[in-house]
Design a protein around this motif. Structure first.
Motif, mmCIF file in Angstrom:
data_model
loop_
_atom_site.group_PDB
_atom_site.id
_atom_site.type_symbol
_atom_site.label_atom_id
_atom_site.label_comp_id
_atom_site.label_asym_id
_atom_site.label_seq_id
_atom_site.Cartn_x
_atom_site.Cartn_y
_atom_site.Cartn_z
ATOM 1 N N MET A 173 0.849 -1.196 0.000
ATOM 2 C CA MET A 173 0.000 0.000 0.000
ATOM 3 C C MET A 173 0.882 1.242 0.000
ATOM 4 O O MET A 173 2.033 1.203 0.462
ATOM 5 N N SER A 237 -4.697 -3.558 7.023
ATOM 6 C CA SER A 237 -4.513 -2.406 6.134
ATOM 7 C C SER A 237 -4.135 -1.139 6.896
ATOM 8 O O SER A 237 -4.012 -0.073 6.300
ATOM 9 N N ARG A 253 -6.487 2.768 7.400
ATOM 10 C CA ARG A 253 -7.246 2.662 6.155
ATOM 11 C C ARG A 253 -8.547 1.880 6.352
ATOM 12 O O ARG A 253 -9.447 1.953 5.526
#
Length: 339
Positions: A173, A237, A253
């Motif tokens: 990410m 995440s 996130r």
């Protein structure tokens, strides 16, 4: 021109009132605006007298005395701005008349001082200089008590694009803009104090998901429940980027995405599994939220008996330390917000 008797009668009370007001103003200016120190006679005591001094020059700041006639007493200390060393010296008489020494020392700080330092940074990277400023002032306040060489700093320097790109590939990410800019300008840093406190802004290679961080510090057994397995998947995440002792700050996130597609900022506590505080979006709002958390982290750094964080409205009281030996009462000053 003659003044009537009636006019004189009106003028004299007015003059007296004016003089009283002037005297009150002078007294208000001369009255110390610092914290109030209170003391109450112990159940086994018949007297206690303690002198308080401030600064490296040990300038007398006051004396507090309690005995069988006045079982409690209160004095106002001078204002404290930057960190100040304090010393306690005196004696107490314990029933049936045993006399013992009273002694102690520490460093006084004010909430206003810490808040003013934390209000200076205009970007996340600026908090390194803010922390350095506080630690420098504390070391100067009492070089023997907390010498600068006992404060451990780790500051490897700015981070290149290659290291940031490698972290993004590993995590799967993109890293938030506020973190990338901080790494490129000032880099990661860590401060550790002799009292065991540590604050660390993680380097890109140290970044882990909140899921991995929580598993590491709560242990794999706690993840066996269905509820925690769900959390574990959810927190994959989220990125842990700061660690205050064992408590992580995260770029989140999951759960609450921001409108600009940047992650929100939140904090978590591993001690009581409180995940998370409310998430914050927007660069300015995140900076202010991080500022508040930085200030709270400073309070945690100085939450030991060696430091006393006070405000003008706070009262101070004596707190007892374990005795160093027979015939000595070791004391330190503790803020008492209830006053």
């Amino acid at each position: 021109m003659k003044t009537s008797r009636r006019h004189k009668q009106k003028t004299i009370p007015a003059m007296i009132a004016g003089l009283l007001l002037m005297a009150a103003n002078v007294m208000a200016q001369e009255t110390p605006a610092g914290p109030l120190l209170t003391q109450t006679l112990g159940a086994d005591q018949i007297e206690e007298v303690v002198q308080i001094s401030l600064g490296l020059a040990e300038k007398p700041a006051g004396e507090i005395r309690v005995d069988y006639l006045y079982s409690s007493a209160e004095i106002a200390l001078p204002e404290v701005h930057k960190p100040q060393k304090y010393m306690l010296r005196g004696h107490a008489r314990i029933k049936p008349g045993k006399r013992v020494k009273v002694e102690g020392q520490g460093v006084l700080l004010t909430q206003d001082y810490l808040a003013e330092i934390m209000n200076r940074p205009t970007a996340v990277g600026g908090f390194l200089a803010a922390w350095q400023s506080v630690m420098r002032d504390v070391s100067r306040a009492d070089p023997d008590f907390l010498p600068a060489n006992r404060i451990s700093w780790q500051m490897p320097g700015p981070v290149g694009d290659e290291e940031l790109a490698a972290a993004e590939k590993r995590l799967g990410m993109p890293l938030p803009a506020v973190y990338r800019e901080t790494m490129q300008r000032s880099g990661p840093w860590r401060v550790s104090l002799p009292n065991g406190f540590s604050f660390e802004l993680l380097a890109p290679a140290q970044l882990v998901s909140a899921s991995d961080w929580l598993q590491r510090y709560t242990g794999p057994v706690e993840w066996d429940s269905e509820e925690n397995q769900t959390k574990r998947q959810q927190f994959k995440s989220d990125i842990t980027f700061v660690v205050v002792n064992n408590d992580p700050w995260v770029f989140r996130r999951s759960g609450a995405p921001c409108d600009d597609e940047q992650p929100s900022f939140a904090t978590a506590q591993t001690a009581d599994e409180r995940f998370y505080t409310s998430s914050v979006c927007g660069t300015h709002a995140q900076l202010e939220a991080i500022r508040r958390q930085m200030l709270e982290a400073l309070f945690r750094a100085f939450s030991t008996p060696e430091f006393t964080v006070v405000d003008d409205v706070h009262r101070l009281r004596f707190e007892q330390k374990p005795s160093a030996g027979k015939g000595v009462l070791r004391r330190y000053l503790k803020a008492d917000a209830s006053g």
